[in-house]
Scaffold this active site. Structure first.
Site, PDB file in Angstrom:
ATOM      1  N   TYR A  83       0.865  -1.335   0.021  1.00  0.00           N
ATOM      2  CA  TYR A  83       0.109   0.106  -0.070  1.00  0.00           C
ATOM      3  C   TYR A  83       0.621   1.262  -0.162  1.00  0.00           C
ATOM      4  O   TYR A  83       0.611   2.141  -0.713  1.00  0.00           O
ATOM      5  CB  TYR A  83      -0.902   0.086   1.228  1.00  0.00           C
ATOM      6  CG  TYR A  83      -1.902   1.191   1.105  1.00  0.00           C
ATOM      7  CD1 TYR A  83      -3.201   0.786   0.497  1.00  0.00           C
ATOM      8  CD2 TYR A  83      -1.643   2.621   1.462  1.00  0.00           C
ATOM      9  CE1 TYR A  83      -4.115   1.809   0.122  1.00  0.00           C
ATOM     10  CE2 TYR A  83      -2.517   3.487   1.409  1.00  0.00           C
ATOM     11  CZ  TYR A  83      -3.752   3.156   0.646  1.00  0.00           C
ATOM     12  OH  TYR A  83      -4.654   4.044   0.584  1.00  0.00           O
ATOM     13  N   THR A 136      -8.822  19.795 -23.857  1.00  0.00           N
ATOM     14  CA  THR A 136     -10.240  19.381 -23.312  1.00  0.00           C
ATOM     15  C   THR A 136     -10.078  19.541 -21.843  1.00  0.00           C
ATOM     16  O   THR A 136     -10.799  20.202 -20.935  1.00  0.00           O
ATOM     17  CB  THR A 136     -10.768  18.330 -23.944  1.00  0.00           C
ATOM     18  OG1 THR A 136     -10.069  17.032 -24.115  1.00  0.00           O
ATOM     19  CG2 THR A 136     -11.198  18.670 -25.318  1.00  0.00           C
ATOM     20  N   ASP A 226       2.500  20.361 -19.963  1.00  0.00           N
ATOM     21  CA  ASP A 226       2.012  19.403 -20.371  1.00  0.00           C
ATOM     22  C   ASP A 226       2.795  18.563 -21.104  1.00  0.00           C
ATOM     23  O   ASP A 226       2.889  18.793 -22.459  1.00  0.00           O
ATOM     24  CB  ASP A 226       0.524  19.759 -20.987  1.00  0.00           C
ATOM     25  CG  ASP A 226      -0.520  18.680 -21.206  1.00  0.00           C
ATOM     26  OD1 ASP A 226       0.377  17.499 -21.310  1.00  0.00           O
ATOM     27  OD2 ASP A 226      -1.453  18.655 -21.569  1.00  0.00           O
TER      28      ASP A 226
HETATM   29  C1  LIG Z   1      -4.792  12.853 -23.082  1.00  0.00           C
HETATM   30  C2  LIG Z   1      -4.102  14.315 -22.763  1.00  0.00           C
HETATM   31  C3  LIG Z   1      -4.552  14.891 -21.415  1.00  0.00           C
HETATM   32  C4  LIG Z   1      -5.152  14.073 -20.354  1.00  0.00           C
HETATM   33  O1  LIG Z   1      -4.928  12.911 -20.145  1.00  0.00           O
HETATM   34  P1  LIG Z   1      -5.564  11.656 -19.820  1.00  0.00           P
HETATM   35  O2  LIG Z   1      -4.579  10.334 -19.440  1.00  0.00           O
HETATM   36  O3  LIG Z   1      -6.428  11.257 -21.021  1.00  0.00           O
HETATM   37  O4  LIG Z   1      -6.279  12.020 -18.537  1.00  0.00           O
HETATM   38  C5  LIG Z   1      -3.902  16.052 -21.320  1.00  0.00           C
HETATM   39  N1  LIG Z   1      -3.146  16.709 -22.298  1.00  0.00           N
HETATM   40  C6  LIG Z   1      -2.852  16.273 -23.318  1.00  0.00           C
HETATM   41  C7  LIG Z   1      -2.157  16.914 -24.315  1.00  0.00           C
HETATM   42  C8  LIG Z   1      -3.418  14.950 -23.850  1.00  0.00           C
HETATM   43  O5  LIG Z   1      -3.248  14.740 -25.061  1.00  0.00           O
END
Ligand SMILES: *Cc1c(COP(=O)(O)O)cnc(C)c1O
Length: 468
Positions: A83, A136, A226
């Site tokens: 855990y 999104t 990101d």
């Molecule tokens: C897929 C994606 C996300 C979100 O990630 P998930 O794993 O689907 O929650 C965020 N930013 C970008 C650019 C993505 O392509």
């Protein structure tokens, strides 16, 4: 020097062929056109609502669809399912530091888990979050936290015909204007995506990132990276940016990450696993806040919603994802498909992105108004023709303005053919290109759709349509 003929080194002449061979196969269910027409109607003409067993070549997304290597499958057997304090967590943290440079890591169930945590910690109601275009889930979490997203990507990113080599770049002038207008105290961070998904997988340059770093440092604004497709972005830097030809992908990835403060990552893309994500950073104080929220929403900060074995496969995936041979073949396959489609005259977004080919639905279906969802209609038609599943990136994905409730009309109305990593062959790509060409030739017959069911959040996932 008398002899001036230049001979191309043999290495450059070679094709992008895969640096792996196939050890196990997964048979695909084949369908007839009649069967597919029924599947489509049942799914409300939304490719997200199709069953995967009815799909021949699945280019819906590159998310969680990669083929893992034998080393990754072996890593699954090394799961330490404790855990707390699983050794797999420490291996993951070490891999993140080694390949991405960030000191601290919190695993999350996937990328949006990390976005949720960082948005909740850093955004206050009324804050402004600039970004090089939106994603999104990223934008939604910023809004839920009380922030407002502002697009500061260069204008070329919104022009599918522009061949700018770095369409993911931030427009520094736009960013300066945002700071002037709202004040730095209202801007907790700028979100910078590498390989901008919504722009067609377009890269940002190191030079641009450096310039942005200078500006944000002056104003005390953080950069949240990101980094979902950072390795693919690094490949384009290696190919296109002056001074990076002889640098390895691993070196470039590290250089990108070092120019940012915090990272969110969906490990389901570049990192070659089927599930998982990370939130990574260098700031210790922020880490304890993030660990605290992780416990509420994800799981203890040393597993974050993942099994130990998933974290181990992710560590191996991260190391494989920054290998030059891997990325060259990965993007080589995308280019192969793009060249094939472009050769038949179909309007596509240029330059080709890192993770897929984007069809310009606005141009292909000029006769279908944006209110009748041309890109959505095109995804349906391609599926009906060949069983190839693609997805819409246009007005359905853009959703509604949260203040006025009106549809947002994006400049880009695209169909995304996203290529899973290490899954399909060149012959599969040929079939995809042939189907796109056929649908293009018959495009005048496509009439568009009307929406008959619309969910409140991220409507593209579950909306239903009827044929006009
Ligand atoms: C897929 C994606 C996300 C979100 O990630 P998930 O794993 O689907 O929650 C965020 N930013 C970008 C650019 C993505 O392509």
């Amino acid at each position: 020097m008398k002899n001036k003929t230049v001979t191309i080194p043999i290495r450059q002449k070679r094709s992008w062929a895969e640096p792996y061979k196939i050890k196990m196969v997964e048979p695909i269910h084949m369908t007839t056109e009649k069967e597919r027409a029924k599947c489509l109607a049942d799914a409300g003409y939304n490719t997200f609502l199709l069953r995967s067993k009815d799909v021949y070549i699945d280019l819906l997304t590159d998310s969680g669809t990669s083929a893992m290597s034998d080393r990754q499958w072996a890593a699954l057997m090394l799961g330490d399912e404790a855990y707390a304090g699983s050794s797999n967590f420490y291996n993951l943290e070490a891999a993140v530091t080694k390949y991405y440079g960030y000191k601290y890591t919190i695993p999350t169930h996937q990328g949006r888990g990390a976005e949720h945590i960082i948005s909740q910690i850093l955004i206050k109601k009324g804050d402004i979050i600039p970004g090089n275009m939106y994603f999104t889930t990223t934008r939604l979490h910023q809004e839920i936290a009380g922030g407002t997203f502002i697009d500061v990507i260069i204008d070329e990113a919104h022009d599918p015909d522009s061949t700018h080599p770095f369409k993911g770049n931030v427009d520094i002038g736009k960013m300066e204007d945002v700071i002037k207008k709202y004040g730095a105290s209202k801007i907790p961070y700028i979100c910078v995506a590498t390989s901008v998904n919504m722009a067609g997988g377009q890269p940002i340059s190191i030079a641009n990132l450096k310039e942005l770093r200078k500006l944000t440092q002056k104003h005390g604004i953080r950069i949240v990276h990101d980094m979902t497709r950072v390795a693919e972005n690094a490949f384009f830097i290696q190919q296109r940016e002056a001074g990076y030809k002889s640098k390895s992908i691993a070196q470039i990835v590290l250089e990108i990450c070092r120019l940012t403060d915090i990272a969110t990552m969906s490990a389901k893309k570049d990192a070659l696993v089927n599930i998982g994500g990370i939130l990574a950073m260098n700031d210790e104080k922020l880490l304890s806040e993030a660990q605290n929220l992780a416990v509420v929403y994800e799981g203890l900060h040393t597993y974050g919603g993942l099994a130990g074995r998933d974290m181990e496969a992710m560590s191996v995936g991260i190391s494989e994802s920054v290998q030059d041979d891997h990325i060259r073949a990965r993007i080589g396959q995308v280019e192969y498909l793009g060249n094939h489609i472009q050769a038949s005259g179909v309007p596509v977004v240029l330059p080709f992105g890192g993770h897929g080919i984007f069809l310009n639905a606005k141009k292909i279906l000029e006769h279908v108004p944006q209110d009748n969802f041309p890109a959505q209609a095109l995804t349906a038609e391609i599926y009906r023709d060949s069983g190839v599943r693609s997805m819409e990136r246009g007005i359905v994905s853009s959703g509604r303005d949260k203040k006025t409730g009106k549809n947002i009309y994006p400049k880009l109305e695209l169909v995304r053919l996203t290529i899973p990593r290490r899954v399909y062959t060149q012959a599969h790509m040929d079939v995809v290109a042939e189907s796109v060409e056929r649908v293009y030739q018959e495009r005048k017959k496509i009439k568009g759709l009307k929406m008959v069911y619309e969910p409140e959040y991220l409507r593209f996932f579950q909306a239903k349509f009827k044929k006009l």
